[in-house]
Design an enzyme around this catalytic site. Structure first.
Site, PDB file in Angstrom:
ATOM      1  N   ASP A  60       4.878   0.360  11.972  1.00  0.00           N
ATOM      2  CA  ASP A  60       3.588  -0.220  11.355  1.00  0.00           C
ATOM      3  C   ASP A  60       3.419  -1.716  11.697  1.00  0.00           C
ATOM      4  O   ASP A  60       2.516  -2.516  11.262  1.00  0.00           O
ATOM      5  CB  ASP A  60       3.574  -0.144   9.829  1.00  0.00           C
ATOM      6  N   CYS A  99      -4.859  12.351  13.906  1.00  0.00           N
ATOM      7  CA  CYS A  99      -5.681  11.214  13.625  1.00  0.00           C
ATOM      8  C   CYS A  99      -5.468  10.237  14.594  1.00  0.00           C
ATOM      9  O   CYS A  99      -4.800  10.519  15.748  1.00  0.00           O
ATOM     10  CB  CYS A  99      -5.062  10.569  12.279  1.00  0.00           C
ATOM     11  N   ARG A 122       0.453  14.136  13.704  1.00  0.00           N
ATOM     12  CA  ARG A 122       0.924  14.003  12.010  1.00  0.00           C
ATOM     13  C   ARG A 122       0.827  15.370  11.284  1.00  0.00           C
ATOM     14  O   ARG A 122       0.018  15.392  10.210  1.00  0.00           O
ATOM     15  CB  ARG A 122       0.078  12.826  11.674  1.00  0.00           C
ATOM     16  N   LYS A 144       0.977  -1.028  -0.040  1.00  0.00           N
ATOM     17  CA  LYS A 144       0.134  -0.078  -0.076  1.00  0.00           C
ATOM     18  C   LYS A 144       0.852   1.175   0.020  1.00  0.00           C
ATOM     19  O   LYS A 144       0.681   2.062  -0.725  1.00  0.00           O
ATOM     20  CB  LYS A 144      -0.790  -0.043   1.257  1.00  0.00           C
ATOM     21  N   ASN A 145       2.089   1.479   0.820  1.00  0.00           N
ATOM     22  CA  ASN A 145       2.631   2.324   1.315  1.00  0.00           C
ATOM     23  C   ASN A 145       3.643   2.872  -0.016  1.00  0.00           C
ATOM     24  O   ASN A 145       4.423   3.674   0.012  1.00  0.00           O
ATOM     25  CB  ASN A 145       3.239   2.764   2.282  1.00  0.00           C
ATOM     26  N   ARG A 197      -8.681  -0.893   4.595  1.00  0.00           N
ATOM     27  CA  ARG A 197      -7.914   0.235   3.845  1.00  0.00           C
ATOM     28  C   ARG A 197      -6.653  -0.315   3.579  1.00  0.00           C
ATOM     29  O   ARG A 197      -5.938   0.203   2.561  1.00  0.00           O
ATOM     30  CB  ARG A 197      -7.696   1.411   4.883  1.00  0.00           C
TER      31      ARG A 197
HETATM   32  N1  EPU Z   1       6.303  14.707  10.972  1.00  0.00           N
HETATM   33  C1  EPU Z   1       6.292  15.815  11.323  1.00  0.00           C
HETATM   34  N2  EPU Z   1       6.013  16.688  10.436  1.00  0.00           N
HETATM   35  C2  EPU Z   1       5.789  16.272   9.043  1.00  0.00           C
HETATM   36  C3  EPU Z   1       5.819  14.978   8.661  1.00  0.00           C
HETATM   37  C4  EPU Z   1       5.958  13.862   9.890  1.00  0.00           C
HETATM   38  O1  EPU Z   1       6.452  16.109  12.599  1.00  0.00           O
HETATM   39  O2  EPU Z   1       5.706  17.088   8.158  1.00  0.00           O
HETATM   40  C5  EPU Z   1       6.399  13.551  12.121  1.00  0.00           C
HETATM   41  C6  EPU Z   1       5.150  12.631  12.438  1.00  0.00           C
HETATM   42  O3  EPU Z   1       4.186  13.156  12.882  1.00  0.00           O
HETATM   43  C7  EPU Z   1       5.799  11.506  12.709  1.00  0.00           C
HETATM   44  C8  EPU Z   1       7.279  11.477  12.279  1.00  0.00           C
HETATM   45  O4  EPU Z   1       7.346  12.775  11.738  1.00  0.00           O
HETATM   46  O5  EPU Z   1       5.827  11.528  14.275  1.00  0.00           O
HETATM   47  C9  EPU Z   1       7.018  10.415  11.104  1.00  0.00           C
HETATM   48  O6  EPU Z   1       6.068  10.410  10.043  1.00  0.00           O
HETATM   49  P1  EPU Z   1       6.327  10.300   8.723  1.00  0.00           P
HETATM   50  O7  EPU Z   1       6.130  11.538   7.888  1.00  0.00           O
HETATM   51  O8  EPU Z   1       7.362   9.505   8.109  1.00  0.00           O
HETATM   52  O9  EPU Z   1       5.017   9.206   8.446  1.00  0.00           O
HETATM   53  P2  EPU Z   1       4.034   9.380   7.032  1.00  0.00           P
HETATM   54  O10 EPU Z   1       4.639   9.592   5.962  1.00  0.00           O
HETATM   55  O11 EPU Z   1       2.845  10.398   7.227  1.00  0.00           O
HETATM   56  C10 EPU Z   1       4.271   6.973   6.540  1.00  0.00           C
HETATM   57  C11 EPU Z   1       3.322   5.602   6.209  1.00  0.00           C
HETATM   58  C12 EPU Z   1       2.818   5.371   7.549  1.00  0.00           C
HETATM   59  C13 EPU Z   1       3.963   4.871   8.553  1.00  0.00           C
HETATM   60  C14 EPU Z   1       4.924   6.106   8.524  1.00  0.00           C
HETATM   61  C15 EPU Z   1       6.161   5.845   9.152  1.00  0.00           C
HETATM   62  C16 EPU Z   1       2.496   5.957   4.042  1.00  0.00           C
HETATM   63  C17 EPU Z   1       1.375   6.495   3.169  1.00  0.00           C
HETATM   64  N3  EPU Z   1       2.379   6.136   5.356  1.00  0.00           N
HETATM   65  O12 EPU Z   1       3.481   7.809   7.042  1.00  0.00           O
HETATM   66  O13 EPU Z   1       1.861   4.341   7.391  1.00  0.00           O
HETATM   67  O14 EPU Z   1       3.685   4.559   9.830  1.00  0.00           O
HETATM   68  O15 EPU Z   1       5.368   6.475   7.249  1.00  0.00           O
HETATM   69  O16 EPU Z   1       6.913   4.571   8.819  1.00  0.00           O
HETATM   70  O17 EPU Z   1       3.544   5.943   3.665  1.00  0.00           O
HETATM   71  C18 EPU Z   1       0.364   2.689   7.754  1.00  0.00           C
HETATM   72  O18 EPU Z   1       0.421   2.051   6.633  1.00  0.00           O
HETATM   73  O19 EPU Z   1      -0.420   2.225   8.613  1.00  0.00           O
HETATM   74  C19 EPU Z   1       0.761   4.026   8.008  1.00  0.00           C
HETATM   75  C20 EPU Z   1       0.272   5.028   9.331  1.00  0.00           C
END
Ligand code: EPU
Length: 419
Positions: free
Chosen positions: A306, A117, A122, A22-23, A398
């Protein structure tokens, strides 16, 4: 709305085909917005989140079809829309992935801020700061980020305070069409990023540093469509390993990539699960008792957040003490209260959960709160004595393709009913 019912306590035996990730699929679908033409993606998982991002892209002007199951062809000749509405973003935060490509192609993107969320606040400040570094004007207005740029984005150096996965993906897509060189420092290194880099490279982007935390992108004026295969879902793979560890038995997982689960597999071996890896096949099973281990979630190649919830369910089935530190998201313990309903002994102190294994869980009525929390309840349910009923399983749909059907094929007594 469906609920899942599991009569637990049966070992799992047989073969499961792992679906595409998915990701990885979500950013690759977003990347088709970067240039006109017909893009082909193979091994696309059949999931609710994939349908949601396709609805979003349709509102922007793409058309798509599936010439055969799991092969997705997207035509992005007529991308004129530039807005991702609150209604879509609130159901799927990954919608923010259209920000980079829309800005790069159209010079304009308007994307709703996602809000909080079930697993944490996030924010998307890294995405916004990164795009500003590339010359975009950003305004916050009525809950939306309105981003625009006159002419092309301009390459620059971007340093992430934390290696954000979708943040890195947005920057890679935007910088591919920028003028000049972009350097992303402290970039995320997850395998899904490598998959996106491979797609962008096939489209004509010039990216160095794949697999490392410094990525160098030499912007090009034009990209062309390409055909790319989505990598196997490492989280789905890990979820089945946790399930067989909890319930016992032996599973052969096909179409997976064991190399994408380095820290997870090491921990599973320490738990006492035997694991054999050969190319795209992984055999995992349990013959004797399992041991408790400590876990700390980290960015890749560390232990994936995850898989934290599923491993907590596995730890409740040991007779030892396990300390689980969640360092990525501040509120990712919603499954704890549900596991407690099944007899688990877990204490939460801030970002730490202390699990005192009770050897055996008992079935109960529980509720799914987010995607991975739901998966942990399934892991707990297949191991527990008695009947577990999981409501709100739309969370599971999802991100897991036919999870209940795949587990049924390997001997679990699991079925769906309407609530
Ligand atoms: N963060 C910030 N500011 C930002 C972006 C992130 O503070 O602008 C913080 C987040 O709040 C979090 C940390 O940085 O504490 C890491 O977040 P990241 O941005 O890496 O997460 P994401 O890109 O929103 C993806 C996956 C998630 C997975 C995380 C961590 C996708 C679509 N989603 O999310 O997947 O948990 O990386 O590996 O790729 C899931 O599949 O269940 C899922 C939540």
């Amino acid at each position: 709305m469906d609920k899942i019912i599991i009569e637990g306590g049966r070992p799992l035996h047989g073969e499961i085909f792992v679906s595409g990730a998915k990701n990885a699929a979500l950013p690759l679908i977003a990347a088709t917005l970067l240039c006109p033409g017909e893009h082909t993606l193979y091994n696309v998982p059949d999931l609710k989140d994939i349908r949601t991002i396709l609805v979003l892209l349709e509102t922007l002007g793409i058309t798509y079809h599936y010439p055969e199951p799991h092969t997705l062809v997207i035509n992005s000749d007529h991308v004129e829309g530039y807005e991702a509405s609150y209604d879509l973003v609130k159901t799927m935060r990954a919608s923010v992935l259209v920000l980079g490509p829309l800005l790069a192609r159209l010079g304009r993107a308007r994307v709703s801020l996602p809000g909080g969320c079930a697993i944490g606040a996030r924010p998307i400040n890294f995405h916004m700061q990164g795009l500003q570094k590339l010359g975009a004007q950003l305004e916050l207005e009525a809950g939306y980020v309105d981003a625009s740029v006159k002419g092309r984005l301009q390459g620059n150096t971007i340093y992430f305070d934390f290696p954000s996965v979708t943040g890195t993906e947005n920057m890679l897509m935007a910088a591919s069409l920028a003028q000049g060189k972009t350097i992303i420092k402290n970039a995320a290194k997850e395998p899904e990023i490598g998959n996106l880099i491979d797609m962008l490279t096939a489209m004509g982007a010039k990216i160095d540093g794949r697999g490392g935390d410094i990525l160098v992108i030499e912007g090009v004026a034009e990209l062309k469509p390409a055909a790319t295969t989505i990598i196997a879902d490492r989280i789905e793979t890990g979820t089945y390993i946790a399930a067989v560890g909890a319930a016992g038995g032996e599973l052969t997982l096909r179409n997976c990539n064991p190399a994408h689960l380095p820290s997870f597999l090491e921990k599973m071996r320490a738990v006492g699960i035997f694991i054999e890896e050969k190319d795209t096949v992984l055999v995992a099973g349990r013959s004797g008792p399992i041991k408790s281990v400590d876990i700390k979630t980290m960015p890749y190649p560390g232990f994936p957040t995850d898989l934290q919830a599923q491993i907590m369910a596995l730890m409740t089935c040991t007779n030892g003490l396990s300390v689980i530190d969640e360092t990525i998201f501040e509120n990712r313990f919603m499954h704890v209260a549900e596991l407690q309903r099944m007899g688990a002994d877990i204490r939460v102190e801030g970002g730490r959960a202390i699990v005192a294994g009770t050897g055996m869980l008992t079935g109960a009525q529980v509720m799914a709160t987010d995607l991975r929390a739901s998966a942990s309840l399934v892991v707990a349910g297949v191991a527990a004595q008695g009947v577990t009923t999981i409501s709100r399983v739309y969370h599971l749909d999802r991100g897991y393709e036919r999870l209940d059907e795949k587990l049924r094929q390997v001997g679990a007594k699991i079925w769906r009913e309407k609530e």
